[in-house]
Write a protein that holds these residues in place. Structure first.
Motif, mmCIF file in Angstrom:
data_model
loop_
_atom_site.group_PDB
_atom_site.id
_atom_site.type_symbol
_atom_site.label_atom_id
_atom_site.label_comp_id
_atom_site.label_asym_id
_atom_site.label_seq_id
_atom_site.Cartn_x
_atom_site.Cartn_y
_atom_site.Cartn_z
ATOM 1 N N LEU A 143 0.833 -1.212 -0.081
ATOM 2 C CA LEU A 143 -0.020 0.076 0.224
ATOM 3 C C LEU A 143 0.693 1.302 0.087
ATOM 4 O O LEU A 143 1.952 1.200 0.433
ATOM 5 N N VAL A 144 0.434 2.375 -0.512
ATOM 6 C CA VAL A 144 0.786 3.622 -0.657
ATOM 7 C C VAL A 144 -0.267 4.773 -0.414
ATOM 8 O O VAL A 144 -1.096 4.566 -0.770
ATOM 9 N N VAL A 145 0.064 5.330 0.761
ATOM 10 C CA VAL A 145 -0.883 6.644 0.975
ATOM 11 C C VAL A 145 -0.026 7.897 1.000
ATOM 12 O O VAL A 145 1.205 8.155 1.682
ATOM 13 N N GLN A 146 -0.574 8.565 0.264
ATOM 14 C CA GLN A 146 0.000 9.816 -0.159
ATOM 15 C C GLN A 146 -0.850 11.077 0.056
ATOM 16 O O GLN A 146 -2.071 11.218 -0.398
ATOM 17 N N LEU A 147 -0.350 11.903 1.052
ATOM 18 C CA LEU A 147 -1.469 13.018 1.485
ATOM 19 C C LEU A 147 -0.681 14.203 1.154
ATOM 20 O O LEU A 147 0.641 14.609 1.558
ATOM 21 N N ASP A 148 -1.303 15.179 0.393
ATOM 22 C CA ASP A 148 -0.923 16.553 0.147
ATOM 23 C C ASP A 148 -0.861 17.447 1.316
ATOM 24 O O ASP A 148 -2.067 17.802 1.723
ATOM 25 N N TYR A 149 0.090 18.129 1.755
ATOM 26 C CA TYR A 149 -0.001 18.893 2.845
ATOM 27 C C TYR A 149 0.400 20.405 2.384
ATOM 28 O O TYR A 149 1.388 20.564 1.696
ATOM 29 N N ILE A 150 -0.131 21.473 2.782
ATOM 30 C CA ILE A 150 0.146 22.946 2.602
ATOM 31 C C ILE A 150 0.468 23.679 3.865
ATOM 32 O O ILE A 150 -0.530 23.723 4.606
ATOM 33 N N VAL A 151 1.493 24.196 4.082
ATOM 34 C CA VAL A 151 1.686 25.202 5.144
ATOM 35 C C VAL A 151 1.596 26.580 4.685
ATOM 36 O O VAL A 151 2.079 27.231 3.849
ATOM 37 N N CYS A 152 0.376 27.033 5.268
ATOM 38 C CA CYS A 152 -0.018 28.652 4.664
ATOM 39 C C CYS A 152 0.267 29.605 5.507
ATOM 40 O O CYS A 152 -0.125 29.531 6.796
ATOM 41 N N MET A 153 0.869 30.553 5.227
ATOM 42 C CA MET A 153 1.271 31.881 6.256
ATOM 43 C C MET A 153 0.650 32.964 5.990
ATOM 44 O O MET A 153 0.840 34.014 6.581
ATOM 45 N N GLN A 154 -0.558 33.065 5.013
ATOM 46 C CA GLN A 154 -1.054 34.292 4.784
ATOM 47 C C GLN A 154 -1.824 34.988 5.901
ATOM 48 O O GLN A 154 -1.856 36.288 6.068
ATOM 49 N N ASP A 155 -2.602 34.232 6.986
ATOM 50 C CA ASP A 155 -3.316 35.195 7.975
ATOM 51 C C ASP A 155 -2.347 35.251 8.981
ATOM 52 O O ASP A 155 -1.559 34.775 9.410
ATOM 53 N N PRO A 156 -2.285 36.683 9.332
ATOM 54 C CA PRO A 156 -1.340 37.003 10.604
ATOM 55 C C PRO A 156 -1.554 36.387 11.871
ATOM 56 O O PRO A 156 -0.759 36.646 13.007
ATOM 57 N N ARG A 157 -2.934 35.891 12.287
ATOM 58 C CA ARG A 157 -2.962 35.268 13.361
ATOM 59 C C ARG A 157 -2.730 34.077 13.534
ATOM 60 O O ARG A 157 -2.553 33.654 15.006
ATOM 61 N N PHE A 158 -2.505 33.146 12.475
ATOM 62 C CA PHE A 158 -2.179 31.760 12.801
ATOM 63 C C PHE A 158 -1.532 31.242 11.523
ATOM 64 O O PHE A 158 -1.666 31.823 10.411
ATOM 65 N N ILE A 159 -0.957 30.152 11.912
ATOM 66 C CA ILE A 159 -0.538 29.091 10.472
ATOM 67 C C ILE A 159 -1.521 28.167 10.210
ATOM 68 O O ILE A 159 -1.920 27.582 11.292
ATOM 69 N N ARG A 160 -1.757 27.955 8.986
ATOM 70 C CA ARG A 160 -2.787 27.093 8.509
ATOM 71 C C ARG A 160 -2.249 25.572 7.994
ATOM 72 O O ARG A 160 -1.238 26.043 7.010
ATOM 73 N N VAL A 161 -2.114 24.961 8.402
ATOM 74 C CA VAL A 161 -1.647 23.260 7.751
ATOM 75 C C VAL A 161 -3.021 22.557 7.055
ATOM 76 O O VAL A 161 -3.980 22.473 7.846
ATOM 77 N N ASP A 162 -2.898 22.422 5.935
ATOM 78 C CA ASP A 162 -3.919 21.947 5.042
ATOM 79 C C ASP A 162 -3.646 20.487 4.517
ATOM 80 O O ASP A 162 -2.526 20.305 4.297
ATOM 81 N N ILE A 163 -4.462 19.706 4.616
ATOM 82 C CA ILE A 163 -4.027 17.770 4.280
ATOM 83 C C ILE A 163 -5.173 17.696 3.365
ATOM 84 O O ILE A 163 -6.492 17.685 3.598
ATOM 85 N N HIS A 164 -4.683 17.252 2.113
ATOM 86 C CA HIS A 164 -5.856 16.625 1.241
ATOM 87 C C HIS A 164 -5.101 15.322 0.845
ATOM 88 O O HIS A 164 -4.055 14.783 0.731
ATOM 89 N N VAL A 165 -5.952 14.423 0.505
ATOM 90 C CA VAL A 165 -5.794 12.948 0.044
ATOM 91 C C VAL A 165 -5.222 13.015 -1.393
ATOM 92 O O VAL A 165 -6.055 13.432 -2.432
ATOM 93 N N ASP A 166 -4.021 12.773 -1.739
ATOM 94 C CA ASP A 166 -3.537 12.995 -3.039
ATOM 95 C C ASP A 166 -3.788 11.607 -3.661
ATOM 96 O O ASP A 166 -4.480 11.490 -4.906
ATOM 97 N N SER A 167 -3.514 10.428 -3.035
ATOM 98 C CA SER A 167 -3.950 9.244 -3.638
ATOM 99 C C SER A 167 -3.565 8.082 -2.609
ATOM 100 O O SER A 167 -2.924 8.157 -1.852
ATOM 101 N N LEU A 168 -4.540 7.065 -2.787
ATOM 102 C CA LEU A 168 -4.407 5.699 -1.875
ATOM 103 C C LEU A 168 -4.195 4.562 -2.952
ATOM 104 O O LEU A 168 -5.199 4.431 -3.780
ATOM 105 N N ARG A 169 -3.099 3.604 -2.875
ATOM 106 C CA ARG A 169 -3.074 2.631 -3.673
ATOM 107 C C ARG A 169 -2.914 1.290 -2.868
ATOM 108 O O ARG A 169 -1.985 1.230 -1.877
ATOM 109 N N PHE A 170 -3.765 0.328 -2.928
ATOM 110 C CA PHE A 170 -3.843 -0.468 -1.880
ATOM 111 C C PHE A 170 -4.015 -2.014 -2.570
ATOM 112 O O PHE A 170 -5.009 -2.210 -3.405
ATOM 113 N N HIS A 171 -2.919 -3.022 -2.875
ATOM 114 C CA HIS A 171 -3.005 -4.006 -3.597
ATOM 115 C C HIS A 171 -2.523 -5.020 -2.725
ATOM 116 O O HIS A 171 -1.855 -5.033 -1.990
ATOM 117 N N VAL A 172 -3.094 -6.285 -3.034
ATOM 118 C CA VAL A 172 -2.597 -7.723 -2.774
ATOM 119 C C VAL A 172 -2.068 -8.464 -3.760
ATOM 120 O O VAL A 172 -2.899 -8.833 -4.737
#
Length: 530
Positions: A275-304
């Motif tokens: 199996l391969v789990v790939q998660l796309d992450y983005i560290v965003c600094m645009q907001d002056p109040r906090f840092i935003r970390v976004d996670i999206h599923v890029d792909s999941l491959r699950f084979h036997v």
């Protein structure tokens, strides 16, 4: 076997090389025979000294010997050069013998420098474990394909116990696989998985049954890393090494402990979860109040995958159709649960903001009412006739995906459901009140509505799970590296597909890892062992 790395380091220089007998190291022995690892030095006037290694089978009280393997000559300049050259040859031969090789990458070459980059930063105990594992794997293929039966007996009786100790070098294997790339990684891990499957099968045969066999966590290998804006989790597990879920003893007529068909049991034993789990992450600094970390599923491959060799066309015509069908039987993914987030106890981030609601099934109801009435001539009473029609339309998917929060971590979960009975396949047990899904799951690799790919695997991309997950981190953490957890629990099940068999089972395995996340735009990548 564990001291072979230090033994190579202790080999003498050219001027100190013994002239009487070549240095050798005992690998395995029995009352009648033994296996030696030997180094022989050659010199000439036109070139520097070279050394060649060999593995040979000998008989006690006899001069009879049989050379099983011979290495390429290597310059006797330094022990590090010897190690790298020998490792490069061993790995090249191991990958060329790998089962289940794709036709897309029939010829693969990798540079010796990739091995050198891994070896030069290792401690001696780590290098020794990795070298022992690689040599064991090469010796296994010798005993399986080329060597006499006596060598194979020695390997499985004397050297099998070294496998468990050699599997402790998980960090080294991770760095090695990253250095050589995904093609060599796939071949190496399938070759290793074949040996481990044989090891597990031998253990079950000696125990007399695989029903009560304990899982072997060391044989289930995985690693996680952050690279190019992705959290990547890769894992390999021989099916026999995974934990087997127990059956509820509600209907003893339905319970099946292990396959009655020996051919089916053999086929199911030589399979590996990849199996391969790939998660796309983005560290965003645009907001002056906090840092935003976004996670999206890029792909999941699950084979036997089936760990074996494909027959040639002329061989296929001679085989019985029943045997071909049995070899096509394999486990299939039935449940996926993976998570990502700050390590437990972290206080710098909020809990995840989820982007997907619970998977309530979608249902459309359409009702049509028709009323017809009329007066009947010549009758004392009036009559009215009414007619009502209704129709219901539902849309079901084989895989149902949901998001959850577990502390600071976000959890993605997918469950395979039989579309005919709506039964969750991984949790079904014979004799339970839930409808039997085995009929609906037959011939599951065919048809336009199948839940798997043609090769029997599960592939999920971002279009299937487009909703992301978000964390908010205080600005005081800007520029720091923090530890995040990545892992999952994965289930595979088996019902008869093409053959007639009442055997069924569900197995699962769990992995947990930690990676470093840089809270800066475009953070770097690093493996942290879990």
């Amino acid at each position: 076997m564990d001291n072979i790395w230090s033994w190579i380091m202790s080999l003498p220089l050219q001027t100190d090389w013994p002239s009487a007998a070549a240095p050798s190291l005992l690998l395995a022995s029995s009352p009648d025979k033994f296996i030696l690892f030997k180094a022989e030095c050659t010199t000439s006037s036109s070139s520097d000294a070279t050394v060649a290694f060999s593995i040979s089978l000998h008989e006690y009280n006899s001069s009879v010997s049989h050379t099983l393997w011979l290495s390429n000559p290597s310059p006797l300049s330094s022990s590090s050069v010897l190690h790298c050259l020998l490792l490069h040859q061993l790995i090249h031969e191991i990958t060329s013998l790998s089962p289940s090789i794709s036709c897309l990458n029939s010829n693969i070459y990798f540079e010796q420098e990739s091995i050198s980059r891994v070896v030069e930063n290792l401690e001696e105990n780590e290098a020794s474990s990795f070298f022992s594992l690689t040599l064991l794997l090469r010796l296994f293929w010798l005993c399986t394909i080329d060597a006499p039966a006596e060598a194979g007996y020695l390997f499985f009786s004397e050297l099998a116990e070294n496998v468990y100790r050699a599997l402790s070098c998980t960090g080294v294997i991770s760095n090695f696989l990253l250095a050589v790339g995904p093609d060599v990684e796939q071949r190496y891990m399938r070759s290793l998985g074949y040996m481990l499957s044989k090891w597990c099968l031998l253990r079950d045969i000696q125990a007399g049954s695989m029903l009560n066999a304990e899982p072997i966590p060391a044989a289930c290998f995985s690693y996680a890393t952050t690279v190019h804006g992705l959290f990547v989790h890769k894992a390999y597990a021989p099916v026999l090494a995974m934990a087997r879920l127990r059956a509820a003893e509600t209907n003893k007529d339905e319970l099946v402990g292990e396959p009655k068909e020996s051919a089916l049991r053999y086929a199911l034993a030589h399979q590996q979860l990849e199996l391969v789990v790939q998660l796309d992450y983005i560290v965003c600094m645009q907001d002056p109040r906090f840092i935003r970390v976004d996670i999206h599923v890029d792909s999941l491959r699950f084979h036997v995958v089936r760990l074996g060799y494909n027959r040639q066309d002329d061989e296929t015509e001679l085989e019985e159709q029943d045997e071909i069908e049995i070899e096509s039987e394999r486990h299939f993914p039935s449940r996926v649960r993976f998570w990502v987030g700050p390590v437990p106890g972290s206080t710098y981030a909020t809990g995840p903001s989820l982007g997907r609601s619970s998977g309530n099934p979608e249902r459309e109801v359409e009702t049509t009412q028709t009323v017809k009435g009329g007066f009947m001539a010549g009758m004392k009473s009036k009559g009215i006739r009414a007619k009502v029609r209704s129709s219901t339309r539902t849309r079901n998917r084989s895989w149902r995906w949901e998001q959850e929060a577990d502390g600071s971590a976000a959890v993605f979960e997918g469950v395979l459901c039989d579309t005919a009975t709506c039964t969750e396949v991984a949790t079904w047990r014979p004799g339970s009140a839930v409808t039997d899904p085995r009929t609906g799951m037959r011939r599951r690799w065919r048809g336009p509505g199948r839940a798997f790919s043609k090769k029997g695997g599960l592939v999920v991309a971002g279009d299937e799970l487009p909703e992301g997950v978000t964390w908010r981190v205080g600005r005081e953490m800007e520029g720091k590296k923090v530890r995040w957890r990545v892992g999952g629990r994965f289930w595979v099940s088996y019902f008869a597909n093409e053959v007639r068999s009442g055997y069924w089972e569900t197995r699962c395995v769990e992995w947990n890892h930690e990676v470093e996340l840089a809270l800066v735009a475009g953070g770097g990548s690093q493996i942290v062992n879990g």
